[in-house]
Design an enzyme around this catalytic site. Sequence first.
Site, PDB file in Angstrom:
ATOM      1  N   TYR A 142       0.819  -1.218   0.000  1.00 36.08           N
ATOM      2  CA  TYR A 142       0.000   0.000   0.000  1.00 36.08           C
ATOM      3  C   TYR A 142       0.856   1.272   0.000  1.00 36.08           C
ATOM      4  CZ  TYR A 142      -4.014  -2.979   1.128  1.00 36.08           C
ATOM      5  OH  TYR A 142      -5.003  -3.934   1.100  1.00 36.08           O
ATOM      6  N   ASP A 249      -5.026  -7.283   5.734  1.00 39.00           N
ATOM      7  CA  ASP A 249      -6.276  -6.627   5.376  1.00 39.00           C
ATOM      8  C   ASP A 249      -7.322  -7.689   5.010  1.00 39.00           C
ATOM      9  OD1 ASP A 249      -8.035  -4.646   4.774  1.00 39.00           O
ATOM     10  OD2 ASP A 249      -6.958  -3.856   3.048  1.00 39.00           O
TER      11      ASP A 249
END
Length: 371
Positions: A142, A249
Amino acid sequence: MANPSLLILAGDGIGPEVMAEVKKIIGWYETRRGITFDVSEGLVGGCSYDAHGTPLTDVVMAQAQAVDAVLLGAVGGPKYDKLDFSLKPERGLLRLRKEMDLFSNLRPAQCFDALADFSSLKKEVVAGLDIVIVRELTSGVYFGEPRGIFVEGNERVGINTQRYTESEIARVARSAFELARKRSNKVCSMEKANVMESGVLWREVVQEVHDKEYPDVELSHMYADAGAMQLCRWPKQFDVIVTDNLFGDLLSDMAAMLTGSLGMLPSASLGLPMANGRPKALYEPVHGSAPDIAGTGKANPIACILSFAMALRYSFSLGDEATRVEKAVEQVLADGARTADLMGPEGGTPISTSQMGDAVVAALTASLKAA
Ligand code: NAD
């Protein structure tokens, strides 16, 4: 001694609705337990963009750096979908996590007895489940560079980069081992060392930290895809799972479903200790801003309430009070209180966000009488 300080960032959608119920509990602590928090409030996400043209102002960022803990509701919504990536509500949250250096994201998945029937898995698979997924939060794909959408020849190419340094892996591994020592002393590390070099390094460093500093903790390694299967098959084999940003996640959202509803799941994001010994910390429900139910009074405030309980435990050293809040939630569920997301196939009448908050406050008061 100074009161514990708390910055509330309610955010967008159902964020302010669930946060209103936490404020009732903060008020209860002041009047019934004599514990006063210095509470300040600010904007984050879409509401901050609407007011200031940015999802997080420097002023709020500085406030977040100065308090003992930040409690966030949720950010985002369809209204902001077309904004430039750098202005999207989620960038406000990512900036908080990055600049506070909140590298260790604790996501408990706990199945309350009253909700065991509610899971999509069989009751015996989930009843009594109590695991924590430790997700690395400030690095990995990310954040890695290069990133972007580029033109190559006559087509576009989207690029993100998975990147981990040894020190980034080591510090999140330590936080998982420390947590495991307070629980069942068992860590499973998940990556994809079979196909990713970053996964090979991840596995080596976790093993090194274990062998040098935490040999007493039981450590196993699993490929993240196999881990996903095992989480569905027999989740109770795990205690603490440590994994990277992307896999964490996905796996923690999956673990969410084991316990019934996204509306039940709290999280803590911790960084290094500050001068007062408390870790930098941001607490937030795992769920988003739920635009589909925002404004209807249907949101379940329990994830946000349990996030506050985590703040009591990890930031304010009020572990007994954290347990009091968790037990109040357990009692309310055992008594049959259900928001709409917790209604089983047998149906019934759901209570509202505000009624659920009131029920938890009533259970807190009852806990004083029982003592
Ligand atoms: P979401 O978590 O907001 O909602 C998923 C589903 O779960 C929806 O049907 C919603 O109604 C339900 N739900 C979520 N929380 C609930 C609660 N407390 N009580 C009852 N039901 C609940 O995820 P999404 O729909 O994918 O995303 C909506 C927006 O939230 C997007 O803009 C997304 O980017 C953002 N988002 C923000 C965060 C965050 O703030 N940390 C996390 C995830 C998504």
